[in-house]
Design a protein around this motif. Structure first.
Motif, PDB file in Angstrom:
ATOM      1  N   GLN A   1       0.808  -1.232   0.000  1.00 55.03           N
ATOM      2  CA  GLN A   1       0.000   0.000   0.000  1.00 55.03           C
ATOM      3  C   GLN A   1       0.832   1.268   0.000  1.00 55.03           C
ATOM      4  N   VAL A   2       2.021   1.223   0.618  1.00 56.89           N
ATOM      5  CA  VAL A   2       2.893   2.397   0.664  1.00 56.89           C
ATOM      6  C   VAL A   2       4.258   1.975   0.140  1.00 56.89           C
ATOM      7  N   ALA A   3       5.277   2.822   0.286  1.00 58.35           N
ATOM      8  CA  ALA A   3       6.574   2.473  -0.312  1.00 58.35           C
ATOM      9  C   ALA A   3       7.742   3.015   0.506  1.00 58.35           C
ATOM     10  N   GLN A   4       8.920   2.518   0.176  1.00 58.69           N
ATOM     11  CA  GLN A   4      10.186   3.013   0.706  1.00 58.69           C
ATOM     12  C   GLN A   4      11.154   3.035  -0.478  1.00 58.69           C
ATOM     13  N   PRO A   5      12.124   3.949  -0.466  1.00 62.73           N
ATOM     14  CA  PRO A   5      13.117   3.928  -1.544  1.00 62.73           C
ATOM     15  C   PRO A   5      13.836   2.578  -1.589  1.00 62.73           C
ATOM     16  N   ALA A   6      14.245   2.174  -2.763  1.00 58.34           N
ATOM     17  CA  ALA A   6      15.008   0.939  -3.012  1.00 58.34           C
ATOM     18  C   ALA A   6      14.168  -0.326  -2.858  1.00 58.34           C
TER      19      ALA A   6
ATOM     20  N   LYS B   1       4.379  -7.298  -3.597  1.00 55.38           N
ATOM     21  CA  LYS B   1       3.356  -7.432  -2.558  1.00 55.38           C
ATOM     22  C   LYS B   1       2.005  -6.868  -3.041  1.00 55.38           C
ATOM     23  N   GLY B   2       2.049  -5.839  -3.894  1.00 53.11           N
ATOM     24  CA  GLY B   2       0.806  -5.371  -4.525  1.00 53.11           C
ATOM     25  C   GLY B   2       0.194  -6.486  -5.353  1.00 53.11           C
ATOM     26  N   ALA B   3       1.053  -7.211  -6.065  1.00 50.10           N
ATOM     27  CA  ALA B   3       0.566  -8.326  -6.897  1.00 50.10           C
ATOM     28  C   ALA B   3      -0.008  -9.434  -6.018  1.00 50.10           C
ATOM     29  N   VAL B   4       0.633  -9.694  -4.884  1.00 51.95           N
ATOM     30  CA  VAL B   4       0.124 -10.748  -3.985  1.00 51.95           C
ATOM     31  C   VAL B   4      -1.299 -10.401  -3.553  1.00 51.95           C
TER      32      VAL B   4
ATOM     33  N   PRO C   1       2.071  -7.492   7.201  1.00 51.31           N
ATOM     34  CA  PRO C   1       2.774  -6.977   8.380  1.00 51.31           C
ATOM     35  C   PRO C   1       3.538  -5.687   8.085  1.00 51.31           C
ATOM     36  N   GLY C   2       3.732  -4.895   9.152  1.00 52.16           N
ATOM     37  CA  GLY C   2       4.750  -3.841   9.136  1.00 52.16           C
ATOM     38  C   GLY C   2       6.087  -4.519   9.369  1.00 52.16           C
ATOM     39  N   VAL C   3       7.084  -3.762   9.835  1.00 53.06           N
ATOM     40  CA  VAL C   3       8.412  -4.383  10.009  1.00 53.06           C
ATOM     41  C   VAL C   3       8.418  -5.275  11.249  1.00 53.06           C
ATOM     42  N   VAL C   4       8.813  -6.529  11.013  1.00 59.29           N
ATOM     43  CA  VAL C   4       8.827  -7.567  12.040  1.00 59.29           C
ATOM     44  C   VAL C   4      10.287  -7.973  12.267  1.00 59.29           C
TER      45      VAL C   4
ATOM     46  N   GLY D   1     -10.575 -13.195   0.417  1.00 64.07           N
ATOM     47  CA  GLY D   1     -10.245 -12.150  -0.551  1.00 64.07           C
ATOM     48  C   GLY D   1      -9.778 -10.856   0.066  1.00 64.07           C
ATOM     49  N   THR D   2      -9.289 -10.922   1.306  1.00 65.07           N
ATOM     50  CA  THR D   2      -8.885  -9.685   1.956  1.00 65.07           C
ATOM     51  C   THR D   2      -7.448  -9.776   2.451  1.00 65.07           C
ATOM     52  N   SER D   3      -6.960  -8.630   2.948  1.00 64.76           N
ATOM     53  CA  SER D   3      -5.608  -8.595   3.514  1.00 64.76           C
ATOM     54  C   SER D   3      -5.703  -8.001   4.913  1.00 64.76           C
ATOM     55  N   LEU D   4      -5.243  -8.753   5.884  1.00 63.19           N
ATOM     56  CA  LEU D   4      -5.319  -8.337   7.283  1.00 63.19           C
ATOM     57  C   LEU D   4      -4.016  -7.625   7.649  1.00 63.19           C
ATOM     58  N   VAL D   5      -4.128  -6.330   7.931  1.00 67.91           N
ATOM     59  CA  VAL D   5      -2.938  -5.535   8.272  1.00 67.91           C
ATOM     60  C   VAL D   5      -2.564  -5.773   9.731  1.00 67.91           C
ATOM     61  N   VAL D   6      -1.288  -6.112   9.959  1.00 66.02           N
ATOM     62  CA  VAL D   6      -0.770  -6.356  11.318  1.00 66.02           C
ATOM     63  C   VAL D   6       0.522  -5.564  11.403  1.00 66.02           C
TER      64      VAL D   6
END
Ligand SMILES: NC(=O)c1ccc[n+]([C@@H]2O[C@H](COP(=O)([O-])OP(=O)(O)OC[C@H]3O[C@@H](n4cnc5c(N)ncnc54)[C@H](OP(=O)(O)O)[C@@H]3O)[C@@H](O)[C@H]2O)c1
Length: 253
Positions: free
Chosen positions: A148-153, A161-164, A187-190, A241-246
């Motif tokens: 959903q968002v991005a980081q450089p590199a 992950k968008g495709a997933v 997930p965010g950073v784990v 069909g969904t994505s659970l944000v953790v």
């Protein structure tokens, strides 16, 4: 509906990426919930270490490189025939491989997409073969907040992950009639080797900035395992069909 709809008692679940990080912790946690685990990755000694940490009986390991996409269908069919059909699949094998656009060669891009996306397509397609799964079944793919968002590199990783997440939606529609739910966790950073590698690349200061973007701090693999437990269980029987944000609040800002 059974007494405890979150129980995974007696379920047979394939977990890819089980030699490390999230996949390993998911394997350990799900085994504690009564599931029988098939742990998959390339590194046999590390898979055996995972196996030694599992609770209960009847678990197994399998060495497989998901870059060999053409072999996935036959391999899964053989496994289901010799062991038993699967009740679930967790696809946690993946790579991040950060690289600035100016330095990224086509083969680098293609390897990220092959590991993170094409493997997922082949696993979903192979899972739905007759005799490979037992309905009602559940597939969980590892996405990331980077869908959903991005980081450089991270252009390759973000695209993968968008495709997933898109793949999960499409597969969920098509496989609902076959008794297979398909979802993602994002997930965010784990704290895993993947996050350690990122820290090695961006440095301590940039990693501290990334950490501060998580209101609840960085995550632990177990935080993701709990979410996956839910999506695999009968408690999530109306979720597909969904994505659970953790993500410790990362996307809330
Ligand atoms: N850690 C995070 O901050 C984070 C955040 C969001 C999403 N995720 C996602 O969560 C998943 C797991 O990440 P992690 O942090 O646990 O990473 P990790 O500790 O680096 O583990 C990655 C796993 O993938 C396996 N793998 C990689 N390439 C493979 C291949 N070609 N064939 C078979 N297995 C392969 C590795 O096993 P072998 O080397 O033994 O093959 C390893 O078990 C990934 O999809 C990642 O994108 C992680």
């Amino acid at each position: 509906m059974q007494d405890n709809p979150f129980s995974l008692d007696g379920k047979f679940i394939m977990i890819t990426g089980a030699s490390s990080g999230i996949g390993r912790e998911v394997a350990i946690w799900l085994s504690k919930q009564g599931a029988r685990i098939l742990a998959v990755a390339r590194d046999l000694p590390r898979l055996e270490e995972t196996l030694s940490l599992l609770h209960g009986e009847g678990h197994a390991v399998e060495v497989f490189d998901f870059l060999n996409a053409n072999d996935i269908a036959g391999w899964m069919k053989r496994l289901a025939l010799t062991m038993s059909p699967f009740d679930g699949l967790v696809h946690a094998a993946g790579v991040q491989s950060p690289m600035p656009i100016r330095a990224m060669a086509l083969d680098h891009w293609e390897k990220i997409l092959a590991t993170n996306v094409t493997s997922g397509f082949c696993l979903i397609k192979s899972f739905r073969q007759k005799g490979v799964y037992r309905s009602p079944a559940s597939i969980v793919m590892l996405s990331s907040v980077m869908a959903q968002v991005a980081q450089p590199a991270l252009m390759g990783y973000c695209a993968s992950k968008g495709a997933v997440e898109s793949m999960v939606r499409a597969a969920a529609l098509e496989l609902s009639g076959e008794g297979i739910r398909v979802n993602a966790v994002a997930p965010g950073v784990v704290r895993t080797e993947m996050a350690e590698k990122l820290k090695g690349l961006v440095g301590e200061d940039s990693m501290a900035v990334i950490e501060r973007k998580h209101p609840l701090g960085l995550g632990e693999p177990l935080d993701v395992a709990y979410a996956i437990n839910y999506l695999l269980s009968p408690a999530a029987r109306w979720v597909t069909g969904t994505s659970l944000v953790v993500d410790g609040g990362y996307l809330a800002e």
